[in-house]
Motif scaffolding. Sequence first.
Motif, PDB file in Angstrom:
ATOM      1  N   ILE A 306       0.838  -1.207   0.000  1.00 40.45           N
ATOM      2  CA  ILE A 306       0.000   0.000   0.000  1.00 40.45           C
ATOM      3  C   ILE A 306       0.871   1.254   0.000  1.00 40.45           C
ATOM      4  O   ILE A 306       0.651   2.193  -0.776  1.00 40.45           O
ATOM      5  CB  ILE A 306      -0.946   0.000   1.219  1.00 40.45           C
ATOM      6  N   GLU A 307       1.890   1.278   0.878  1.00 44.31           N
ATOM      7  CA  GLU A 307       2.786   2.442   0.959  1.00 44.31           C
ATOM      8  C   GLU A 307       3.520   2.664  -0.361  1.00 44.31           C
ATOM      9  O   GLU A 307       3.635   3.794  -0.845  1.00 44.31           O
ATOM     10  CB  GLU A 307       3.794   2.250   2.095  1.00 44.31           C
ATOM     11  N   ALA A 308       4.028   1.585  -0.932  1.00 45.91           N
ATOM     12  CA  ALA A 308       4.755   1.705  -2.195  1.00 45.91           C
ATOM     13  C   ALA A 308       3.831   2.145  -3.322  1.00 45.91           C
ATOM     14  O   ALA A 308       4.208   2.961  -4.173  1.00 45.91           O
ATOM     15  CB  ALA A 308       5.414   0.370  -2.538  1.00 45.91           C
ATOM     16  N   GLY A 309       2.610   1.630  -3.326  1.00 43.48           N
ATOM     17  CA  GLY A 309       1.637   2.014  -4.350  1.00 43.48           C
ATOM     18  C   GLY A 309       1.311   3.497  -4.296  1.00 43.48           C
ATOM     19  O   GLY A 309       1.158   4.154  -5.334  1.00 43.48           O
ATOM     20  N   ALA A 314       1.847   8.594  -6.866  1.00 38.46           N
ATOM     21  CA  ALA A 314       2.107  10.035  -6.780  1.00 38.46           C
ATOM     22  C   ALA A 314       3.036  10.485  -7.903  1.00 38.46           C
ATOM     23  O   ALA A 314       2.844  11.554  -8.492  1.00 38.46           O
ATOM     24  CB  ALA A 314       2.714  10.379  -5.426  1.00 38.46           C
ATOM     25  N   ILE A 315       4.028   9.672  -8.202  1.00 41.73           N
ATOM     26  CA  ILE A 315       4.962  10.032  -9.274  1.00 41.73           C
ATOM     27  C   ILE A 315       4.261  10.036 -10.624  1.00 41.73           C
ATOM     28  O   ILE A 315       4.404  10.971 -11.421  1.00 41.73           O
ATOM     29  CB  ILE A 315       6.167   9.072  -9.273  1.00 41.73           C
ATOM     30  N   GLU A 415      -4.956   6.939  -9.310  1.00 39.41           N
ATOM     31  CA  GLU A 415      -3.805   6.072  -9.029  1.00 39.41           C
ATOM     32  C   GLU A 415      -4.020   5.273  -7.742  1.00 39.41           C
ATOM     33  O   GLU A 415      -3.684   4.087  -7.670  1.00 39.41           O
ATOM     34  CB  GLU A 415      -2.523   6.902  -8.922  1.00 39.41           C
ATOM     35  N   LEU A 416      -4.573   5.917  -6.725  1.00 44.24           N
ATOM     36  CA  LEU A 416      -4.850   5.211  -5.473  1.00 44.24           C
ATOM     37  C   LEU A 416      -5.881   4.103  -5.692  1.00 44.24           C
ATOM     38  O   LEU A 416      -5.776   3.017  -5.108  1.00 44.24           O
ATOM     39  CB  LEU A 416      -5.343   6.190  -4.408  1.00 44.24           C
ATOM     40  N   PHE A 425      -6.516  -1.551 -15.030  1.00 46.20           N
ATOM     41  CA  PHE A 425      -5.742  -0.536 -15.739  1.00 46.20           C
ATOM     42  C   PHE A 425      -6.564   0.118 -16.849  1.00 46.20           C
ATOM     43  O   PHE A 425      -6.486   1.330 -17.066  1.00 46.20           O
ATOM     44  CB  PHE A 425      -4.471  -1.162 -16.322  1.00 46.20           C
ATOM     45  N   LYS A 426      -7.365  -0.663 -17.536  1.00 47.02           N
ATOM     46  CA  LYS A 426      -8.195  -0.097 -18.607  1.00 47.02           C
ATOM     47  C   LYS A 426      -9.215   0.894 -18.048  1.00 47.02           C
ATOM     48  O   LYS A 426      -9.563   1.877 -18.707  1.00 47.02           O
ATOM     49  CB  LYS A 426      -8.885  -1.213 -19.393  1.00 47.02           C
ATOM     50  N   MET A 427      -9.676   0.640 -16.832  1.00 48.11           N
ATOM     51  CA  MET A 427     -10.591   1.589 -16.197  1.00 48.11           C
ATOM     52  C   MET A 427      -9.850   2.877 -15.838  1.00 48.11           C
ATOM     53  O   MET A 427     -10.400   3.980 -15.951  1.00 48.11           O
ATOM     54  CB  MET A 427     -11.209   0.967 -14.947  1.00 48.11           C
ATOM     55  N   LEU A 428      -8.600   2.736 -15.415  1.00 49.07           N
ATOM     56  CA  LEU A 428      -7.778   3.914 -15.126  1.00 49.07           C
ATOM     57  C   LEU A 428      -7.646   4.770 -16.384  1.00 49.07           C
ATOM     58  O   LEU A 428      -7.825   5.998 -16.339  1.00 49.07           O
ATOM     59  CB  LEU A 428      -6.398   3.471 -14.631  1.00 49.07           C
ATOM     60  N   GLN A 429      -7.361   4.125 -17.502  1.00 53.22           N
ATOM     61  CA  GLN A 429      -7.250   4.853 -18.770  1.00 53.22           C
ATOM     62  C   GLN A 429      -8.574   5.530 -19.137  1.00 53.22           C
ATOM     63  O   GLN A 429      -8.595   6.690 -19.579  1.00 53.22           O
ATOM     64  CB  GLN A 429      -6.841   3.886 -19.884  1.00 53.22           C
TER      65      GLN A 429
END
Length: 539
Positions: A306-309, A314-315, A415-416, A425-429
């Motif tokens: 979770i922390e790494a994600g 953020a980047i 991103e979160l 990922f397709k939903m993110l796009q």
Amino acid sequence: MRIGVAIDLGTSGFRAQKIDLETGEIKKTVITLRNPLPGANVMDHLDFAIHYGLDKAHGLSATAVKNILAELGVDLAEMEKFSICGNPIQLSIFQGIPIEDLAYAGERKKQKYHIEEQNRDARIIPLAEIEGFEEAANCKLFVPPAIKHEVGADALALIVKAGMIESNEIAIATDYGTNAEMALKANGVIYTGSAAAGPALEGQEIEYGSIASPHTISDVEFEGENLRCYVLDRDMTATRGDLVNPKTGEIIEKGELTAKGITGTGVIALIEAGMRNKLIVLPKIQTPDGVLHLQDGIKFTNKDLIEAGRAIGAIRAGHITLCASAGIDMEELQTAHMSGAAGTYMDAAKAHKVGMIPYNANYVSQIGNTSLTVAREILLSEDRLWELQTIAKEIVGTHVMFATSDAFKEAYMLELAYWNEGMAFKMLQKFLKKKKLPIIGEPSSILKIDRQVERDIPELGEEGLEVLEKVGTYLTMVIEGCEGCHKCVKVCPNGALRMEENGTVKIRTDLCDGANCQRCLHACPDDRFKWENLTVTGK
């Protein structure tokens, strides 16, 4: 020999080099594993300085620097030049410059609270003017300029060393550290921002995390169903570690080095390998106990994921925001530069696959610790300092404040959802397109990697590298009426606090999580533990 010292006052740790001013030769390098101020990130450091006193924050920073100078074998009275580089908060704290103007993103709030903007232009002053360095009577302090707000000399160093001033190509440069400073050049204009990715990329806020240092895991690779760890040696070179069953922790084959933790680059490599081998299917680790096991009992948990994600997200949100500000599509971004310790030791191909490098990039350069490099350059050339000032003035107008950016807010929320909630990922796009933000494409199949340095500090000097595991800074106070229950000591998650005689409390500040924790304060049954009563000590 005429001696000078260049130092990178980093959020996650300080890095310093002793320089022969006559030849420009590096003689020795010293690094710390943590920043001397309590806290896990730059905002914690800012909070500490504002709420408990700039004098305390400066005292800790100055004490740490003096301890580093002692480790370098440098006498204050004999040092001729001293140069610093870093973000505006760290540089201001060291110099004792008020930092309230850095605490607020909006101009309206600054006006409301009558906060005066501080001058952070390049300057050369006697080091003896800085409290705590009065002995340095013959030494000059060289300070590079900031760009704007939280984007300072370290980001300027990144822009310059990436060659973005001279080049006309569309390119992005990112310092993969706690603050994730980044710069995008498009259509002849440089846009800057800082994503405040958090300490996960420096190995902190990860249970077994560590800044890059000897005996830390910096990379992993699957060999069949087992995981090979690569561990940094004394010279900060990745060396074969143990081969481990990631589901159980069973050692299949012993390596050359033991490990005490995992760096941010190791975390990225582990996530990429885990996702590729289906041991990570976002948002969870898919092992029987929900843990990825590495050598020497080091583990990577769902909490770590979770922390790494959050940091990776953020980047990428920052990259999207800068592209939106420049009015370009992500697919136009084909060149990327990586800097900082994480940006050096990170496997660029793996970083690309998890989205830390724009997917459309087909050329990546890894350029090392640009902040320390620039500190060394201005130590040796005053002209270089004023050249940087000119560059800073030219790009100040296109700084993007992510804290007040709607584009960053929207991108980061998506991103979160992707990293921490398992959104496809397709939903993110799809949602990026719906919100009229630059869309993330598919990863480029061709990626040329130009690894310009093997270590973030390429030259260590003939006297080598010294790792200062204890920064040597403490906060102490006498708690009047203390009954000696030791609850404050027991609740400290990092063992940073100890109780001595007569109710004297001593906090090792480089281990203290500061505003991110303060369990000691809340544990005191009589409410006698007052942070404002703490004083700085170097012993």
